[in-house]
Design an enzyme around this catalytic site. Structure first.
Site, mmCIF file in Angstrom:
data_model
loop_
_atom_site.group_PDB
_atom_site.id
_atom_site.type_symbol
_atom_site.label_atom_id
_atom_site.label_comp_id
_atom_site.label_asym_id
_atom_site.label_seq_id
_atom_site.Cartn_x
_atom_site.Cartn_y
_atom_site.Cartn_z
ATOM 1 N N GLY A 46 0.840 -1.186 0.000
ATOM 2 C CA GLY A 46 0.000 0.000 0.000
ATOM 3 C C GLY A 46 0.875 1.235 0.000
ATOM 4 O O GLY A 46 2.017 1.196 0.483
ATOM 5 N N GLN A 51 3.246 9.955 1.136
ATOM 6 C CA GLN A 51 4.520 9.228 1.171
ATOM 7 C C GLN A 51 5.382 9.525 -0.051
ATOM 8 O O GLN A 51 6.571 9.236 -0.062
ATOM 9 C CB GLN A 51 4.275 7.714 1.257
ATOM 10 C CG GLN A 51 3.621 7.301 2.565
ATOM 11 C CD GLN A 51 3.460 5.796 2.637
ATOM 12 O OE1 GLN A 51 2.494 5.251 2.122
ATOM 13 N NE2 GLN A 51 4.432 5.118 3.236
ATOM 14 N N CYS A 97 5.815 -0.018 7.250
ATOM 15 C CA CYS A 97 5.474 1.151 6.439
ATOM 16 C C CYS A 97 6.722 1.577 5.667
ATOM 17 O O CYS A 97 7.806 1.622 6.241
ATOM 18 C CB CYS A 97 5.000 2.276 7.359
ATOM 19 S SG CYS A 97 4.572 3.791 6.475
ATOM 20 N N LEU A 98 6.555 1.869 4.378
ATOM 21 C CA LEU A 98 7.708 2.256 3.559
ATOM 22 C C LEU A 98 8.361 3.538 4.067
ATOM 23 O O LEU A 98 9.528 3.791 3.779
ATOM 24 C CB LEU A 98 7.285 2.435 2.098
ATOM 25 C CG LEU A 98 6.832 1.155 1.375
ATOM 26 C CD1 LEU A 98 6.353 1.476 -0.029
ATOM 27 C CD2 LEU A 98 7.948 0.119 1.336
ATOM 28 N N HIS A 139 -4.559 1.452 7.393
ATOM 29 C CA HIS A 139 -3.209 2.027 7.489
ATOM 30 C C HIS A 139 -3.046 3.178 6.484
ATOM 31 O O HIS A 139 -2.563 4.258 6.839
ATOM 32 C CB HIS A 139 -2.190 0.904 7.225
ATOM 33 C CG HIS A 139 -0.760 1.342 7.208
ATOM 34 N ND1 HIS A 139 0.173 0.887 8.120
ATOM 35 C CD2 HIS A 139 -0.092 2.170 6.371
ATOM 36 C CE1 HIS A 139 1.353 1.446 7.844
ATOM 37 N NE2 HIS A 139 1.223 2.224 6.781
ATOM 38 N N GLU A 140 -3.465 2.949 5.241
ATOM 39 C CA GLU A 140 -3.255 3.963 4.192
ATOM 40 C C GLU A 140 -4.177 5.163 4.372
ATOM 41 O O GLU A 140 -3.771 6.306 4.135
ATOM 42 C CB GLU A 140 -3.452 3.349 2.801
ATOM 43 C CG GLU A 140 -2.527 2.170 2.474
ATOM 44 C CD GLU A 140 -1.059 2.464 2.703
ATOM 45 O OE1 GLU A 140 -0.649 3.637 2.614
ATOM 46 O OE2 GLU A 140 -0.305 1.508 3.006
ATOM 47 N N HIS A 143 -2.790 7.576 6.747
ATOM 48 C CA HIS A 143 -1.758 8.448 6.171
ATOM 49 C C HIS A 143 -2.360 9.757 5.653
ATOM 50 O O HIS A 143 -1.720 10.801 5.713
ATOM 51 C CB HIS A 143 -1.072 7.758 4.981
ATOM 52 C CG HIS A 143 0.110 6.911 5.354
ATOM 53 N ND1 HIS A 143 1.241 7.430 5.960
ATOM 54 C CD2 HIS A 143 0.370 5.591 5.169
ATOM 55 C CE1 HIS A 143 2.130 6.457 6.139
ATOM 56 N NE2 HIS A 143 1.622 5.326 5.669
HETATM 57 NI NI NI Z 1 2.520 3.425 5.635
#
Ligand code: NI
Length: 176
Positions: A46, A51, A97-98, A139-140, A143
């Site tokens: 995701g 991000q 998470c990236l 999660h996304e 963000h």
């Molecule tokens: Ni993330």
């Protein structure tokens, strides 16, 4: 398609509340394609717009971002995604998470969520998600409101994780 620059903790862009998207046009679709490409290259399941430095409400997800079998991929583009219902039941899932490379922690999430969104073609849709997809969506969507999964942890666990992240980055620098 091109791979976009990834913004990592503690970059301020990750803490912005993102703006609603008013028009789905080719420029937006192009950006969504780049987001998806970036997600696959970085081996995420995701990715949210902040991000990659863009404070608009859009995310891309794929619960099965397989490298070996491209036909198994199930990419989804969600514009202005919104959780309109969630189950009472919650589950713990070990998330990463990236934007916080090489770290993971158990986070409590709703087991099921119903999400309303606009798709790649500008059409309003709803999806009832469970399992991994429900976790990724929560999660996304977090963000888009400037919330990171570490915000759901106790202060002690968060501090520990951030120390580990610092150490990981030092190790990366040293090994360059
Ligand atoms: Ni993330």
């Amino acid at each position: 398609m091109s791979v976009l620059k990834l913004y990592e903790y503690p970059d301020e862009v990750l803490r912005q509340k993102c703006d609603k998207i008013t028009a789905v046009d080719d420029e937006l679709r192009h950006f969504l394609d780049d987001m998806l490409e970036t997600m696959y290259v970085d081996k995420g399941c995701g990715l949210a717009a902040p991000q990659v430095g863009c404070t608009k409400r859009m995310i891309v997800v794929d619960p099965n971002p397989s490298d070996e079998d491209l036909s198994a991929r199930r990419p989804m583009y969600l514009i202005n995604p919104e959780i309109i219902w969630h189950s009472e039941e919650t589950v713990f899932f070990n998330e990463g998470c990236l934007s916080l490379p090489d770290q993971r922690a158990d986070v409590e999430r709703f087991e099921k969520v119903r999400v309303r969104y606009i798709d790649y073609n500008g059409i309003e849709r709803e999806i009832l998600a469970d399992d991994l997809l429900a976790i990724i969506l929560q999660h996304e969507i977090d963000h888009l409101d400037g919330i990171l999964y570490i915000d759901h942890l106790s202060r002690l666990k968060r501090t520990r994780l951030l120390h580990k992240l610092e150490k990981y980055r030092e190790d990366c620098k040293r090994n360059k």
